[in-house]
Write an enzyme that holds these catalytic residues in place. Structure first.
Site, PDB file in Angstrom:
ATOM      1  N   ASP A 245      32.567  49.727  29.635  1.00 26.19           N
ATOM      2  CA  ASP A 245      33.123  48.926  28.533  1.00 26.19           C
ATOM      3  C   ASP A 245      32.859  47.452  28.825  1.00 26.19           C
ATOM      4  O   ASP A 245      32.625  47.067  29.971  1.00 26.19           O
ATOM      5  CB  ASP A 245      34.630  49.169  28.388  1.00 26.19           C
ATOM      6  N   SER A 246      32.922  46.644  27.779  1.00 23.65           N
ATOM      7  CA  SER A 246      32.766  45.203  27.966  1.00 23.65           C
ATOM      8  C   SER A 246      33.921  44.633  28.798  1.00 23.65           C
ATOM      9  O   SER A 246      33.796  43.540  29.337  1.00 23.65           O
ATOM     10  CB  SER A 246      32.752  44.521  26.601  1.00 23.65           C
TER      11      SER A 246
ATOM     12  N   CYS B 261      32.901  51.764  24.413  1.00 21.39           N
ATOM     13  CA  CYS B 261      33.015  50.463  23.752  1.00 21.39           C
ATOM     14  C   CYS B 261      32.318  50.607  22.402  1.00 21.39           C
ATOM     15  O   CYS B 261      31.132  50.974  22.351  1.00 21.39           O
ATOM     16  CB  CYS B 261      32.329  49.397  24.597  1.00 21.39           C
TER      17      CYS B 261
ATOM     18  N   GLU C  67      44.258  41.741  25.541  1.00 22.17           N
ATOM     19  CA  GLU C  67      43.812  41.301  26.876  1.00 22.17           C
ATOM     20  C   GLU C  67      44.817  40.323  27.503  1.00 22.17           C
ATOM     21  O   GLU C  67      44.909  40.235  28.711  1.00 22.17           O
ATOM     22  CB  GLU C  67      42.433  40.637  26.786  1.00 22.17           C
TER      23      GLU C  67
ATOM     24  N   CYS D 102      37.911  50.297  17.862  1.00 23.19           N
ATOM     25  CA  CYS D 102      37.802  49.405  19.017  1.00 23.19           C
ATOM     26  C   CYS D 102      38.738  49.979  20.070  1.00 23.19           C
ATOM     27  O   CYS D 102      39.877  50.344  19.761  1.00 23.19           O
ATOM     28  CB  CYS D 102      38.217  47.980  18.658  1.00 23.19           C
TER      29      CYS D 102
ATOM     30  N   HIS E  50      40.427  48.771  22.374  1.00 19.10           N
ATOM     31  CA  HIS E  50      41.680  48.077  22.687  1.00 19.10           C
ATOM     32  C   HIS E  50      42.818  48.436  21.735  1.00 19.10           C
ATOM     33  O   HIS E  50      43.987  48.262  22.058  1.00 19.10           O
ATOM     34  CB  HIS E  50      41.487  46.563  22.569  1.00 19.10           C
TER      35      HIS E  50
HETATM   36  N1  DGL Z   1      35.841  47.281  23.830  1.00 14.68           N
HETATM   37  C1  DGL Z   1      35.223  46.646  22.703  1.00 14.68           C
HETATM   38  C2  DGL Z   1      35.069  47.646  21.532  1.00 14.68           C
HETATM   39  O1  DGL Z   1      35.508  48.784  21.589  1.00 14.68           O
HETATM   40  C3  DGL Z   1      35.945  45.420  22.229  1.00 14.68           C
HETATM   41  C4  DGL Z   1      36.022  44.262  23.165  1.00 14.68           C
HETATM   42  C5  DGL Z   1      34.937  43.222  23.034  1.00 14.68           C
HETATM   43  O2  DGL Z   1      34.829  42.514  22.026  1.00 14.68           O
HETATM   44  O3  DGL Z   1      34.222  43.093  24.021  1.00 14.68           O
HETATM   45  O4  DGL Z   1      34.466  47.286  20.556  1.00 14.68           O
END
Ligand code: DGL
Length: 280
Positions: free
Chosen positions: A17-18, A80, A165, A199, A201
Site C-alpha cells: 500500500d502507499s 491500494c 492518517e 479506498c 483507509h
Molecule cells: N491506500 C490508498 C487507496 O486505497 C489511499 C491513500 C493514498 O492516497 O495514498 O487508494
C-alpha cells in the site's frame, strides 16, 4: 517436484500500500490465512498516492513490487485502490512478461467490482475514493463491463485519508468532511443502493459513514471482499498456493521511519508491530 525444491521456491505473500490503509486488508488476510506468511510494505515516505499523476503512481508501485519480488515474494496484492487503478494493468501487461511470468500481481478493484455487481439490486452504485481513483474511471469502466446499464456515481474525498492518517477519525472535522462528501455523492443520484468504500483507509471512518448513509444502502468495505477473492484465487491456482510459504509469520516494512510506522499502525491493527526501514 521434491520437497526441497518446494521449500526453495516458497515465499510470503506481499501486501503493498502507499501507506497504512492496506493494513485494513492485511487484517482480514491474517484472520482468514493464519498459516500463511505475509510481508507488508507501506510506501509511507511517498504517500499519498491519491493526488499523484498516473506516471508517478506507476513508477512507485512498480519499484515496490520489484522490491517485494527481490525479497522472495511470488504473489503481490496491491492493497491500494489508487495503485490498483493506476498501475496494475501496466504492471500485469507490460512489466511482468519481461520480468518473470510465474509471478503475479493482483489488485483490489476487480474483486470489489465482482462483489458490487452481485449486491446491487437496481444498478445504481456509488463510489468514494481518492482523487486518483476517481479520475482513473476504473470502477465505472469495470462495473459497466458486467452491468452495461449501471448508473455509477463517484465522489473524490481527498480529506478522508489525512483524517485517518492523523487519527482524527472521531473529530468534528471528520464529521464535517464525511457528511459533506456523502451529501455530494447522493445528490448526484438518490437511487444509489450500493456504496463501495474505494479506498483502504475508509473502513476506519465507518461509524461516521453509517451515520450519513441511509440504512437501506449496502456499504461495501474491501477487506473481507479481497480476502475471499484471494482464497478463491489460491484455490484456482494451486501452483501459486504451493509457492506461498506457511509458517504463520507477518513482517512489516516501511519506506519512512519505522518508529512512526509502528505507532501509527495501532490505529489499524489490534496488535503491536515492529517494522523495518526499506530503501527503494
Ligand atoms: N491506500 C490508498 C487507496 O486505497 C489511499 C491513500 C493514498 O492516497 O495514498 O487508494
Amino acid at each position: 517436484m521434491n520437497t526441497g525444491e518446494i521449500a526453495f521456491n516458497q515465499g510470503p505473500i506481499g501486501v503493498f500500500d502507499s501507506g497504512y490503509g492496506g493494513l485494513t486488508i492485511l487484517n482480514e488476510f491474517l484472520k482468514d490465512f493464519p498459516e500463511y506468511d505475509f510481508i507488508y510494505l507501506g510506501d509511507n515516505a511517498r504517500t499519498p498516492y491519491g493526488t499523484r499523476s498516473f506516471d508517478m503512481v506507476y513508477q512507485y508501485t512498480l519499484q515496490s513490487v520489484l522490491k517485494l519480488f527481490e525479497m522472495g515474494v511470488h504473489l503481490v496484492i496491491l492493497a491500494c485502490n489508487t495503485a490498483s487503478a493506476k498501475a496494475l494493468r501496466s504492471i500485469q501487461q507490460r512489466d511482468l512478461p519481461n520480468y518473470d511470468l510465474s509471478r503475479r500481481v493482483l489488485g483490489v478493484v476487480r474483486p470489489s467490482v465482482e462483489k458490487v455487481v452481485n449486491v446491487t439490486k437496481n444498478g445504481h452504485v456509488g463510489i468514494v475514493g481518492t482523487s486518483g481513483t476517481v479520475q482513473s474511471l476504473s470502477y465505472i469502466l469495470e462495473i459497466q463491463k458486467f452491468l452495461p446499464k449501471a448508473v455509477v456515481s463517484q465522489q473524490a474525498c481527498p480529506m478522508w485519508v489525512p483524517l485517518v492518517e492523523n487519527n482524527e477519525i472521531n473529530s468534528d472535522g471528520a464529521d464535517f468532511f464525511v457528511k459533506r462528501d456523502l451529501d455530494l455523492l447522493f445528490s448526484q443520484d438518490e437511487m444509489i443502493d450500493t456504496l463501495i468504500l474505494g479506498c483502504t483507509h475508509y473502513p476506519l471512518l465507518l461509524p461516521l459513514i453509517n451515520k450519513y448513509v441511509r440504512p437501506n444502502v449496502n456499504i461495501l468495505s474491501q477487506g473481507s471482499i479481497v480476502s475471499a477473492s484471494l482464497k478463491d484465487y489460491l484455490k484456482r491456482h494451486p501452483e501459486m498456493d504451493r509457492k506461498c510459504s506457511k509458517n504463520g509469520t507477518c513482517s512489516f516494512f516501511t519506506t519512512e521511519n519505522p518508529d512512526k510506522f509502528d505507532e501509527a499502525s495501532s490505529v489499524f491493527l489490534d496488535f503491536p508491530v515492529k517494522s523495518e526501514r526499506l530503501f527503494l
